[in-house]
Design an enzyme around this catalytic site. Structure first.
Site, PDB file in Angstrom:
ATOM      1  N   GLU A   1     -30.728 -20.865  63.760  1.00 39.40           N
ATOM      2  CA  GLU A   1     -30.558 -22.069  63.152  1.00 39.40           C
ATOM      3  C   GLU A   1     -31.401 -22.142  61.841  1.00 39.40           C
ATOM      4  O   GLU A   1     -30.713 -22.289  60.754  1.00 39.40           O
ATOM      5  CB  GLU A   1     -30.535 -23.179  64.010  1.00 39.40           C
ATOM      6  CG  GLU A   1     -29.861 -23.292  65.070  1.00 39.40           C
ATOM      7  CD  GLU A   1     -28.332 -23.525  64.787  1.00 39.40           C
ATOM      8  OE1 GLU A   1     -28.138 -23.944  63.829  1.00 39.40           O
ATOM      9  OE2 GLU A   1     -27.555 -23.205  65.889  1.00 39.40           O
TER      10      GLU A   1
ATOM     11  N   ASN B   1     -29.313 -21.675  58.271  1.00 44.98           N
ATOM     12  CA  ASN B   1     -29.594 -22.534  57.215  1.00 44.98           C
ATOM     13  C   ASN B   1     -29.818 -22.223  55.767  1.00 44.98           C
ATOM     14  O   ASN B   1     -29.444 -22.659  54.711  1.00 44.98           O
ATOM     15  CB  ASN B   1     -30.332 -23.925  57.694  1.00 44.98           C
ATOM     16  CG  ASN B   1     -29.817 -24.583  58.515  1.00 44.98           C
ATOM     17  OD1 ASN B   1     -28.562 -24.774  58.660  1.00 44.98           O
ATOM     18  ND2 ASN B   1     -30.717 -25.544  59.428  1.00 44.98           N
TER      19      ASN B   1
ATOM     20  N   ARG C   1     -19.927 -28.312  59.009  1.00 44.92           N
ATOM     21  CA  ARG C   1     -19.996 -27.813  60.258  1.00 44.92           C
ATOM     22  C   ARG C   1     -20.567 -28.861  61.087  1.00 44.92           C
ATOM     23  O   ARG C   1     -20.687 -29.935  61.133  1.00 44.92           O
ATOM     24  CB  ARG C   1     -21.093 -26.657  60.107  1.00 44.92           C
ATOM     25  CG  ARG C   1     -20.758 -25.526  59.086  1.00 44.92           C
ATOM     26  CD  ARG C   1     -21.953 -24.600  59.020  1.00 44.92           C
ATOM     27  NE  ARG C   1     -21.493 -23.426  57.786  1.00 44.92           N
ATOM     28  CZ  ARG C   1     -20.703 -22.666  58.131  1.00 44.92           C
ATOM     29  NH1 ARG C   1     -20.235 -22.232  59.155  1.00 44.92           N
ATOM     30  NH2 ARG C   1     -20.546 -21.850  57.110  1.00 44.92           N
TER      31      ARG C   1
END
Length: 142
Positions: free
Chosen positions: A46, A50, A101
């Site tokens: 993650e 990002n 998202r």
């Protein structure tokens, strides 16, 4: 015992798996359970995602991953020189997204890590600092 390593990758999605595996391998110096290693891998995925998606978008850039084992814990710092986060408090809200998202990446990181900090400056980049302590290590301290 203290040990350090650093990985610098191009900010492309093909390198997310490399980041996951590298951090999990480095973390294996500590007594993490399989479940804890899976949580760690999700958090790393993650964080790196990002940096690539939100930090760089269509631009090229690199993601630096600093790893350190010390005092029975793992510290991972992920750094990019991307667009930065304008409002960190808003970005930490579950389901917040700028790209259509799910917007749960930072929420997952926060829930899977024992400590989580973000520093960011618009147009300068973002740094995420994460600490994970093996459950067995925590139980010995208590």
């Amino acid at each position: 015992m203290e040990n350090k390593a650093e990985l610098v990758i191009d900010g492309v999605s093909d390198n997310i798996g490399l980041a996951r595996v590298t951090v999990a391998s480095f973390a294996s110096q500590l007594d993490f359970t399989i479940s804890e290693l899976e949580e760690l891998k999700v958090a790393i995925s993650e964080a790196v995602s990002n940096s690539i998606i939100h930090g760089y978008g269509e631009e090229e850039g690199q993601v630096k991953i600093k790893m350190r084992v010390y005092g029975g814990q793992l510290e991972v710092i992920i750094i990019d020189q991307g667009s930065g986060i304008e409002d960190i408090d808003t970005a930490l809200q579950p389901s917040y997204t700028t790209e259509g998202r799910m917007g749960l990446g930072l929420t997952f990181i926060d829930s899977f890590m024992d400590q989580f900090e973000i520093e960011s400056e618009v147009d300068q980049g973002t740094q995420l600092r994460m600490i994970k302590i093996p459950t067995r290590e925590q139980q010995q301290v208590n």
